[in-house]
Motif scaffolding. Structure first.
Motif, PDB file in Angstrom:
ATOM      1  N   ARG A 152       0.817  -1.224   0.000  1.00 59.63           N
ATOM      2  CA  ARG A 152       0.000   0.000   0.000  1.00 59.63           C
ATOM      3  C   ARG A 152       0.840   1.259   0.000  1.00 59.63           C
ATOM      4  O   ARG A 152       0.478   2.254  -0.608  1.00 59.63           O
ATOM      5  N   TYR A 153       1.962   1.220   0.732  1.00 63.95           N
ATOM      6  CA  TYR A 153       2.814   2.412   0.814  1.00 63.95           C
ATOM      7  C   TYR A 153       3.453   2.678  -0.539  1.00 63.95           C
ATOM      8  O   TYR A 153       3.483   3.803  -1.023  1.00 63.95           O
ATOM      9  N   LEU A 154       3.967   1.620  -1.138  1.00 57.66           N
ATOM     10  CA  LEU A 154       4.614   1.750  -2.443  1.00 57.66           C
ATOM     11  C   LEU A 154       3.599   2.209  -3.490  1.00 57.66           C
ATOM     12  O   LEU A 154       3.878   3.105  -4.297  1.00 57.66           O
ATOM     13  N   TYR A 155       2.404   1.630  -3.444  1.00 61.65           N
ATOM     14  CA  TYR A 155       1.367   1.998  -4.410  1.00 61.65           C
ATOM     15  C   TYR A 155       1.011   3.478  -4.291  1.00 61.65           C
ATOM     16  O   TYR A 155       0.938   4.203  -5.276  1.00 61.65           O
ATOM     17  N   ARG A 156       0.803   3.897  -3.050  1.00 65.52           N
ATOM     18  CA  ARG A 156       0.411   5.280  -2.804  1.00 65.52           C
ATOM     19  C   ARG A 156       1.506   6.249  -3.250  1.00 65.52           C
ATOM     20  O   ARG A 156       1.248   7.331  -3.742  1.00 65.52           O
ATOM     21  N   TYR A 157       2.741   5.830  -3.073  1.00 71.45           N
ATOM     22  CA  TYR A 157       3.879   6.655  -3.460  1.00 71.45           C
ATOM     23  C   TYR A 157       3.993   6.759  -4.984  1.00 71.45           C
ATOM     24  O   TYR A 157       4.157   7.847  -5.541  1.00 71.45           O
ATOM     25  N   LEU A 158       3.874   5.614  -5.644  1.00 72.98           N
ATOM     26  CA  LEU A 158       4.083   5.580  -7.098  1.00 72.98           C
ATOM     27  C   LEU A 158       2.867   6.068  -7.881  1.00 72.98           C
ATOM     28  O   LEU A 158       2.964   6.422  -9.048  1.00 72.98           O
ATOM     29  N   HIS A 159       1.716   6.034  -7.212  1.00 77.54           N
ATOM     30  CA  HIS A 159       0.444   6.314  -7.867  1.00 77.54           C
ATOM     31  C   HIS A 159      -0.273   7.335  -6.980  1.00 77.54           C
ATOM     32  O   HIS A 159      -1.240   7.011  -6.307  1.00 77.54           O
ATOM     33  N   PRO A 160       0.254   8.606  -6.951  1.00 78.28           N
ATOM     34  CA  PRO A 160      -0.281   9.574  -5.983  1.00 78.28           C
ATOM     35  C   PRO A 160      -1.786   9.752  -6.172  1.00 78.28           C
ATOM     36  O   PRO A 160      -2.230   9.949  -7.298  1.00 78.28           O
ATOM     37  N   PRO A 161      -2.542   9.664  -5.084  1.00 77.99           N
ATOM     38  CA  PRO A 161      -3.997   9.803  -5.215  1.00 77.99           C
ATOM     39  C   PRO A 161      -4.355  11.214  -5.655  1.00 77.99           C
ATOM     40  O   PRO A 161      -3.666  12.163  -5.305  1.00 77.99           O
ATOM     41  N   ARG A 162      -5.423  11.330  -6.432  1.00 83.12           N
ATOM     42  CA  ARG A 162      -5.894  12.659  -6.811  1.00 83.12           C
ATOM     43  C   ARG A 162      -6.528  13.295  -5.582  1.00 83.12           C
ATOM     44  O   ARG A 162      -6.944  12.601  -4.653  1.00 83.12           O
ATOM     45  N   GLN A 163      -6.615  14.640  -5.605  1.00 82.89           N
ATOM     46  CA  GLN A 163      -7.063  15.347  -4.419  1.00 82.89           C
ATOM     47  C   GLN A 163      -8.384  14.797  -3.875  1.00 82.89           C
ATOM     48  O   GLN A 163      -9.368  14.706  -4.601  1.00 82.89           O
ATOM     49  N   GLY A 164      -8.355  14.443  -2.591  1.00 91.50           N
ATOM     50  CA  GLY A 164      -9.572  14.003  -1.934  1.00 91.50           C
ATOM     51  C   GLY A 164     -10.085  12.646  -2.378  1.00 91.50           C
ATOM     52  O   GLY A 164     -11.179  12.250  -2.021  1.00 91.50           O
ATOM     53  N   GLU A 165      -9.310  11.949  -3.187  1.00 89.68           N
ATOM     54  CA  GLU A 165      -9.798  10.673  -3.721  1.00 89.68           C
ATOM     55  C   GLU A 165      -8.776   9.593  -3.443  1.00 89.68           C
ATOM     56  O   GLU A 165      -7.696   9.603  -4.020  1.00 89.68           O
ATOM     57  N   GLU A 166      -9.115   8.687  -2.563  1.00 83.34           N
ATOM     58  CA  GLU A 166      -8.209   7.573  -2.357  1.00 83.34           C
ATOM     59  C   GLU A 166      -8.972   6.322  -2.777  1.00 83.34           C
ATOM     60  O   GLU A 166      -9.862   5.871  -2.076  1.00 83.34           O
ATOM     61  N   ILE A 167      -8.683   5.836  -3.971  1.00 84.83           N
ATOM     62  CA  ILE A 167      -9.494   4.748  -4.511  1.00 84.83           C
ATOM     63  C   ILE A 167      -8.800   3.414  -4.270  1.00 84.83           C
ATOM     64  O   ILE A 167      -7.606   3.278  -4.525  1.00 84.83           O
ATOM     65  N   ASP A 168      -9.572   2.459  -3.741  1.00 88.42           N
ATOM     66  CA  ASP A 168      -9.021   1.132  -3.488  1.00 88.42           C
ATOM     67  C   ASP A 168      -9.375   0.234  -4.669  1.00 88.42           C
ATOM     68  O   ASP A 168     -10.521  -0.124  -4.873  1.00 88.42           O
ATOM     69  N   ARG A 169      -8.357  -0.117  -5.446  1.00 89.27           N
ATOM     70  CA  ARG A 169      -8.623  -0.904  -6.653  1.00 89.27           C
ATOM     71  C   ARG A 169      -9.180  -2.287  -6.325  1.00 89.27           C
ATOM     72  O   ARG A 169      -9.922  -2.854  -7.129  1.00 89.27           O
ATOM     73  N   LEU A 170      -8.827  -2.813  -5.157  1.00 86.80           N
ATOM     74  CA  LEU A 170      -9.349  -4.145  -4.817  1.00 86.80           C
ATOM     75  C   LEU A 170     -10.865  -4.100  -4.640  1.00 86.80           C
ATOM     76  O   LEU A 170     -11.577  -5.031  -5.011  1.00 86.80           O
ATOM     77  N   ILE A 171     -11.352  -2.968  -4.109  1.00 86.56           N
ATOM     78  CA  ILE A 171     -12.805  -2.824  -3.966  1.00 86.56           C
ATOM     79  C   ILE A 171     -13.452  -2.687  -5.353  1.00 86.56           C
ATOM     80  O   ILE A 171     -14.478  -3.307  -5.636  1.00 86.56           O
ATOM     81  N   LEU A 172     -12.824  -1.903  -6.231  1.00 92.06           N
ATOM     82  CA  LEU A 172     -13.367  -1.789  -7.597  1.00 92.06           C
ATOM     83  C   LEU A 172     -13.431  -3.155  -8.272  1.00 92.06           C
ATOM     84  O   LEU A 172     -14.398  -3.465  -8.979  1.00 92.06           O
ATOM     85  N   LEU A 173     -12.414  -3.982  -8.048  1.00 97.92           N
ATOM     86  CA  LEU A 173     -12.405  -5.313  -8.680  1.00 97.92           C
ATOM     87  C   LEU A 173     -13.588  -6.139  -8.192  1.00 97.92           C
ATOM     88  O   LEU A 173     -14.203  -6.878  -8.971  1.00 97.92           O
TER      89      LEU A 173
END
Ligand code: 5AD
Length: 340
Positions: A152-173
């Motif tokens: 999660r830390y690496l993902y958040r770092y490499l894929h900075p969330p857009r303002q106010g939006e923290e999307i969990d791809r596992l939930i989308l799946l």
């Protein structure tokens, strides 16, 4: 397979011992998904993107890149070419492009489903559930959304969330799955900061989500991205971004998710142009996704540096398949539920 076994395969370097992993993966592949290699025609329909992923060469901060969005007619012309080649699936892929509107996409999907026998796979990034539902209703069969890394830390770092939006791809799946899509995900291998433990977690998630499709490619540095222009970051990886490492993850994925459709990816063929595609197919993969994006757009879909192919569909996938004693898949090539 327990955690220790998986970790020791991930770290294994001895070619003789690895031969056992390749053989086992190939045996399971043959028994569970057979000798058919499914062909999916890929169209990269837009390179607009609102994300700033540090690894990706079409991220929005790359201002010098010309942006394109294909028209419906341009896409339909390529779709007809894919049908002519006898393929069973078209994959429509793009950056995260809000310019791709729900109704426009729904109409395109309806047209493809109405005019051709193709299965339609979408790979358009994170969208809201309303879009996913509308496109499913319009006839889309599958959706691809890679979670890239379970760290999660690496993902958040490499894929900075857009303002106010923290999307969990596992939930989308999970949402995609409950809408009735066949669902695909995947990861990159050899990201700076990625560990063997992370890869073990990635593999556990593949199994837990019971994914229908799993795409695994090596991370390829792109010189115009933050990750590509700081070479010191690259040296900070425990996991090498090589073809060998990628094959180990593909083979283990086949053993853990025996019925999944697993492509031998373009990224793998990019780090080993002579035999990457073949190695993937020999070590667990059963799908190839030849690129049908029109040449004038292909160089603009610059997610990572890749050789410019000149013909639609690129290298001759049929001769690769036949040379391995396999055969091209017929029909849409859905995920199998039962061993035949
Ligand atoms: N190297 C390898 N794969 C990449 N992708 C994006 N950038 C890179 C890169 N530098 C892959 C990611 C993403 C998809 C669009 O392409 O997995 O999901």
């Amino acid at each position: 397979m327990d955690k220790e076994t998986i970790l020791s395969w991930l770290k294994e370097e001895d070619p003789k011992r690895l031969e056992k992993l390749w053989q086992e993966a190939d045996k399971v592949r043959a028994r569970c998904v057979g000798d058919e290699v499914h062909l999916r025609g890929l169209i990269e329909i837009s390179n607009y993107c609102i994300n700033r992923c540090y690894y990706c060469g079409i991220n929005r901060d790359i201002r010098t890149l010309a942006r394109y969005r294909m028209t419906e007619e341009e896409i339909m012309a390529v779709v007809r070419e894919i049908v002519k080649r006898g393929y069973g699936t078209v994959v429509l892929q793009s950056g995260e492009d809000p310019g791709i509107k729900r109704t426009w996409m729904s109409e395109l999907i309806r047209r493809i489903k109405g005019e051709t026998p193709l299965a339609v796979t979408l790979s358009l990034g994170e969208r809201n559930v309303g879009d996913f539902a509308a496109w499913r209703k319009a006839g889309a069969d599958r959706y691809l959304l890679k979670f890239e890394t379970s760290n999660r830390y690496l993902y958040r770092y490499l894929h900075p969330p857009r303002q106010g939006e923290e999307i969990d791809r596992l939930i989308l799946l999970e949402e995609l799955s409950s809408l009735g899509y066949e669902v695909g995900s995947g990861i990159m291998v050899g990201l700076p900061g990625q560990t063997y433990e992370d890869l073990y977690e990635d593999l556990s998630i593949f199994r837990r989500l019971d994914l229908d499709m799993i795409g695994i490619g090596p991370f390829i540095p792109h010189p115009k991205t933050p990750l590509g222009c700081h070479p010191d970051w690259l040296s900070r990886s425990e996991v090498p971004n090589t073809d060998l490492m990628t094959c180990k993850v593909i083979a283990l994925t086949r053993l853990l998710c025996p019925m999944a459709n697993i492509p031998s990816t373009t990224a793998l063929a990019t780090v080993n142009p002579a035999s990457g595609r073949i190695l993937g197919l020999e070590r667990g993969a059963n799908v190839i996704m030849p690129n049908f994006t029109p040449i004038k757009y292909r160089k603009l879909y610059d997610i990572y540096p890749r050789p410019q192919e000149t013909a639609p569909g690129g290298e001759d996938p049929l001769s690769i398949i036949l040379s391995l004693g396999r055969r091209p898949g017929k029909g849409p090539g859905n995920r199998r539920r039962q061993i035949f």
